[in-house]
Design a protein around this motif. Structure first.
Motif, short mmCIF file in Angstrom:
data_model
loop_
_atom_site.label_atom_id
_atom_site.label_comp_id
_atom_site.label_asym_id
_atom_site.label_seq_id
_atom_site.Cartn_x
_atom_site.Cartn_y
_atom_site.Cartn_z
N MET A 84 -25.38 32.66 47.56
CA MET A 84 -26.48 31.87 48.33
C MET A 84 -27.35 31.28 47.60
O MET A 84 -28.63 32.04 47.12
N GLY A 85 -27.48 29.71 47.15
CA GLY A 85 -28.30 29.25 46.73
C GLY A 85 -29.38 28.75 47.65
O GLY A 85 -29.65 27.47 47.72
N PHE A 86 -29.95 29.46 48.51
CA PHE A 86 -31.03 29.03 49.70
C PHE A 86 -32.05 28.66 48.97
O PHE A 86 -32.62 28.69 47.78
N CYS A 87 -32.82 27.82 49.69
CA CYS A 87 -34.14 26.84 49.21
C CYS A 87 -35.36 27.65 49.26
O CYS A 87 -36.11 27.50 48.32
N CYS A 93 -35.40 30.01 55.91
CA CYS A 93 -35.70 30.87 54.89
C CYS A 93 -37.19 31.45 55.30
O CYS A 93 -37.23 32.63 54.97
N GLU A 103 -29.24 24.55 52.47
CA GLU A 103 -29.16 24.28 51.27
C GLU A 103 -28.36 24.95 50.56
O GLU A 103 -27.90 24.62 49.35
N GLY A 104 -27.96 26.27 51.23
CA GLY A 104 -27.07 27.30 50.35
C GLY A 104 -25.55 27.14 50.75
O GLY A 104 -24.94 28.10 50.27
N TYR A 105 -25.12 26.19 51.36
CA TYR A 105 -24.04 25.80 52.18
C TYR A 105 -23.39 24.55 51.63
O TYR A 105 -23.91 23.69 52.27
N ASN A 124 -20.69 28.21 44.66
CA ASN A 124 -21.97 28.15 43.91
C ASN A 124 -22.12 29.20 42.92
O ASN A 124 -23.12 29.54 42.25
N GLN A 138 -30.19 33.19 42.90
CA GLN A 138 -28.92 33.44 42.84
C GLN A 138 -28.24 34.69 41.87
O GLN A 138 -27.56 35.50 41.95
#
Length: 355
Positions: A84-87, A93, A103-105, A124, A138
């Protein structure tokens, strides 16, 4: 460096390279990576993915380099890698729902080259390589005393299974549950239900050899599924009226229907298995009017920097089983043996050793 690459064929290559870190990234020397059905799903076409791609999304290792803007991860830290590279900036968030961050998908990152040609990074992560580059958020720092062969499984199997129980289903004490499919995800659903004090906890699998592991991880009952077995009847014999929670961990339309049909009034079905893209499932609509619900769950609805440290603490307190998930370790060149062991149902989780 070495890596496992899907090019249309599964290849162990020694000409894999990963680019330098950017400002918000870290480079992780991968020590161990778990073999998950999602990796197999790329190989068999269930999950369409462009090639060439470095596989692997369940890993742990040691940070080798950090970008100029990185301030929460340092060289030498032991980390679990998440997909999960969430923003960290969007409304999802801000509401504490990083699994809802767009952003994480669905991003197609390509930090690798294979034989000098650009290669993608699965989910990712791309942890089936001796090193990978991921966003700072991450890489979740963990206690270095935790064995990385066990810690790597937190990155998918544990967060998906235990997270689905604690974050999505949220059973109350004494509620009943059925878990359909006792692979790596199902075992972690079982131990999540054990942590939540669910009762009874019914494990269902076509392989009777899975019973011992299922009971060790928290099942109070085991149903051996098969063409001659009415699974719904077997579940409702144990939990009259049906269960409060049914977890489908295989990704098969018929088993999704079984999970829905096994629910009591007010029950909920949580879908964790990943079927082929475009798959449809059916159910009788009238049955849902008794306050039943069908729920998807992405990555255990996890909050990585909250949940992963909590899972580590539960492990260190003897309440979460990680070491027992690791049935066998394989060198990177032994990936075919690991796949064969997985398909034969001989392992809870097969772990690759990349050191």
């Amino acid at each position: 460096m070495k890596g496992i690459v899907w090019t249309g064929e599964l290849e162990v290559r020694d000409d894999v390279e990963v680019r330098d870190v950017r400002a918000d990234e870290v480079r992780v020397r991968v020590h161990n990576a778990g073999l998950c059905h999602s990796d197999v799903s790329v190989v068999n076409g269930t999950i369409p993915f462009p090639t060439p791609v470095v596989l692997g999304h369940e890993g742990a290792g040691v940070v080798e380099a950090v970008g100029d803007a990185v301030n929460k991860v340092a060289v030498g830290d032991h980390v679990v890698v998440t997909t999960m590279g969430f923003c960290g900036r969007c409304s999802a968030c801000a509401r504490g729902l990083p699994s809802h961050c767009r952003e994480g998908y669905g991003k197609l990152r390509a930090p690798f080259t294979v034989g000098g040609n650009k290669a993608f990074q699965f989910a990712n992560a791309g942890v089936f390589a001796e090193a990978t580059v991921v966003k700072e958020n991450q890489a979740v720092v963990i206690d270095p005393d935790v064995p990385l062969a066990s810690a790597c499984l937190i990155g998918c199997a544990v967060v998906t299974g235990v997270g689905a129980v604690l974050n999505r289903a949220r059973p109350t004490h004494g509620q009943s549950a059925a878990v359909i499919g006792v692979g790596g995800i199902g075992l972690n659903v079982l131990q999540g239900l054990r942590l939540a004090n669910a009762l009874p906890i019914i494990a269902v699998d076509a392989n009777p050899a899975k019973e011992a592991a299922a009971r060790a991880f928290g099942a109070t009952h085991f149903v051996t599924a098969g063409p001659e077995v009415d699974t719904v009847a077997a579940i409702t014999e144990i939990a009259p009226g049906g269960v409060d929670h049914a977890f489908e961990c295989v990704g098969h339309p018929a088993l999704i229907r079984t999970a829905i049909d096994s629910l009591d009034w007010g029950g909920q079905c949580i879908l964790l298995g990943v079927p082929k893209l475009g798959t449809e499932a059916s159910f009788v609509v009238q049955g849902l009017y008794n306050d039943k619900s069908i729920m998807g769950c992405r990555y255990g609805s996890v909050r990585p920097h909250h949940d992963i440290p909590m899972f580590v603490e539960l492990y260190q307190a003897g309440r979460l089983m990680l070491d027992e998930l690791v049935s066998s370790t394989f060198p990177i060149e032994g990936v075919d043996d690991a796949l064969e062991a997985m398909h034969a149902g001989r392992v809870n989780r097969a772990v690759l050793d990349l050191i």
